[in-house]
Write a protein that holds these residues in place. Sequence first.
Motif, PDB file in Angstrom:
ATOM      1  N   THR A 169      -3.697   5.089   2.062  1.00  0.00           N
ATOM      2  CA  THR A 169      -2.652   4.424   2.228  1.00  0.00           C
ATOM      3  C   THR A 169      -2.819   3.143   3.197  1.00  0.00           C
ATOM      4  O   THR A 169      -3.218   3.344   4.114  1.00  0.00           O
ATOM      5  N   GLU A 170      -2.606   1.789   2.541  1.00  0.00           N
ATOM      6  CA  GLU A 170      -2.794   0.667   3.186  1.00  0.00           C
ATOM      7  C   GLU A 170      -1.544  -0.007   3.307  1.00  0.00           C
ATOM      8  O   GLU A 170      -0.802  -0.091   2.296  1.00  0.00           O
ATOM      9  N   TYR A 171      -1.537  -0.806   4.432  1.00  0.00           N
ATOM     10  CA  TYR A 171       0.017  -1.626   4.351  1.00  0.00           C
ATOM     11  C   TYR A 171      -0.491  -3.166   4.226  1.00  0.00           C
ATOM     12  O   TYR A 171      -1.754  -3.468   4.701  1.00  0.00           O
ATOM     13  N   GLN A 172       0.383  -4.117   3.583  1.00  0.00           N
ATOM     14  CA  GLN A 172       0.209  -5.428   3.683  1.00  0.00           C
ATOM     15  C   GLN A 172      -0.230  -6.048   5.067  1.00  0.00           C
ATOM     16  O   GLN A 172       0.765  -5.769   5.844  1.00  0.00           O
ATOM     17  N   VAL A 173      -1.185  -6.914   4.974  1.00  0.00           N
ATOM     18  CA  VAL A 173      -1.453  -7.762   6.434  1.00  0.00           C
ATOM     19  C   VAL A 173      -0.714  -8.953   5.905  1.00  0.00           C
ATOM     20  O   VAL A 173      -1.520  -9.636   4.936  1.00  0.00           O
ATOM     21  N   SER A 174      -0.054  -9.636   6.672  1.00  0.00           N
ATOM     22  CA  SER A 174       0.420 -11.055   6.429  1.00  0.00           C
ATOM     23  C   SER A 174      -0.486 -11.924   6.830  1.00  0.00           C
ATOM     24  O   SER A 174      -1.540 -11.618   7.840  1.00  0.00           O
ATOM     25  N   GLN A 175      -0.510 -13.373   6.412  1.00  0.00           N
ATOM     26  CA  GLN A 175      -1.565 -14.194   7.061  1.00  0.00           C
ATOM     27  C   GLN A 175      -1.047 -14.434   8.463  1.00  0.00           C
ATOM     28  O   GLN A 175      -2.173 -14.742   9.191  1.00  0.00           O
ATOM     29  N   TYR A 176       0.114 -14.350   8.808  1.00  0.00           N
ATOM     30  CA  TYR A 176       0.364 -14.401  10.263  1.00  0.00           C
ATOM     31  C   TYR A 176      -0.298 -13.394  11.343  1.00  0.00           C
ATOM     32  O   TYR A 176      -0.874 -13.580  12.024  1.00  0.00           O
ATOM     33  N   GLU A 177      -0.115 -12.196  10.631  1.00  0.00           N
ATOM     34  CA  GLU A 177      -1.018 -10.842  11.239  1.00  0.00           C
ATOM     35  C   GLU A 177      -2.442 -11.292  11.218  1.00  0.00           C
ATOM     36  O   GLU A 177      -3.310 -10.922  12.480  1.00  0.00           O
ATOM     37  N   TYR A 191      -7.481 -14.575  16.453  1.00  0.00           N
ATOM     38  CA  TYR A 191      -7.304 -15.292  17.878  1.00  0.00           C
ATOM     39  C   TYR A 191      -7.610 -14.176  18.780  1.00  0.00           C
ATOM     40  O   TYR A 191      -8.403 -14.461  19.765  1.00  0.00           O
ATOM     41  N   GLU A 192      -7.121 -12.952  18.482  1.00  0.00           N
ATOM     42  CA  GLU A 192      -7.597 -11.654  19.591  1.00  0.00           C
ATOM     43  C   GLU A 192      -9.188 -11.552  19.394  1.00  0.00           C
ATOM     44  O   GLU A 192      -9.809 -11.359  20.605  1.00  0.00           O
ATOM     45  N   VAL A 193      -9.650 -11.544  18.352  1.00  0.00           N
ATOM     46  CA  VAL A 193     -10.984 -11.162  18.285  1.00  0.00           C
ATOM     47  C   VAL A 193     -12.021 -12.399  18.820  1.00  0.00           C
ATOM     48  O   VAL A 193     -12.824 -12.089  19.528  1.00  0.00           O
ATOM     49  N   LEU A 194     -11.518 -13.702  18.556  1.00  0.00           N
ATOM     50  CA  LEU A 194     -11.912 -14.809  19.105  1.00  0.00           C
ATOM     51  C   LEU A 194     -12.333 -14.756  20.654  1.00  0.00           C
ATOM     52  O   LEU A 194     -12.988 -15.052  21.295  1.00  0.00           O
ATOM     53  N   ASP A 248       4.141  -0.939  10.800  1.00  0.00           N
ATOM     54  CA  ASP A 248       4.154  -1.684  12.096  1.00  0.00           C
ATOM     55  C   ASP A 248       3.143  -1.627  13.039  1.00  0.00           C
ATOM     56  O   ASP A 248       3.056  -1.868  14.349  1.00  0.00           O
ATOM     57  N   SER A 249       1.545  -1.393  12.503  1.00  0.00           N
ATOM     58  CA  SER A 249       0.560  -1.283  13.388  1.00  0.00           C
ATOM     59  C   SER A 249      -0.213  -2.570  13.644  1.00  0.00           C
ATOM     60  O   SER A 249       0.059  -3.561  12.685  1.00  0.00           O
ATOM     61  N   LYS A 250      -1.210  -2.527  14.367  1.00  0.00           N
ATOM     62  CA  LYS A 250      -2.126  -3.700  14.778  1.00  0.00           C
ATOM     63  C   LYS A 250      -3.055  -3.684  13.551  1.00  0.00           C
ATOM     64  O   LYS A 250      -3.181  -2.644  12.723  1.00  0.00           O
TER      65      LYS A 250
END
Length: 196
Positions: free
Chosen positions: A23-31, A37-40, A81-83
């Motif tokens: 099960t995978e949930y859609q990742v939005s472009q905003y997310e 930015y977090e990885v950077l 609702d996860s990261k």
Amino acid sequence: MKKIIVLSSILLCNLAIAYDENTEYQVSQYELDETKYEVLEKAKQYAQSVACMTTFDDDSEENLASVNNVYPINYYKMFDDSKVAGNFLVLWGGDVGCAGGSGTYGYSLTEFQRISDSRPFTMSNSDLLMDLYEVSEINTRFIQDISYNNRTNTLEVVSFEFAPKDSNCCPSLKYRYNFKNSDYGNWKLSEKVRLN
């Protein structure tokens, strides 16, 4: 007692569905952008702890590292609702080890990974370019461009190599290297093409 057993069975079924690894949930472009930015920021912390004159420094002579230098290899969400979790590569430049000599400045392609919602991104490979050098002898000092194609699992790197009479500052042979990523995370050189 019968109600408790039925309720327990329903809860167990729901938990089994919630933890289904397919099960995978859609990742939005905003997310995805927020995650980049977090990885950077993680890459900046790492780079500034092991190198001098990095592309994260405001007074860098090279182009500053930005989210354009963050390449998602794979990413997903375990719950709606996860990261965002997954693997990301960050291209940055600097003098690793702060040697300060001629030819000590180069580029690194550092891999960061988050494997679950409750964990931060951690470094999983300090410099993928060194691994790529082992299979291709790519010159990591003169990286010009990098791109990643998620559909084909191909990392494309453009770099320069020295011709026999080139000086240490200025290689003249431009090449494109294509590396394929296997399901096991091993990179192999699939193509090397001279561009000039």
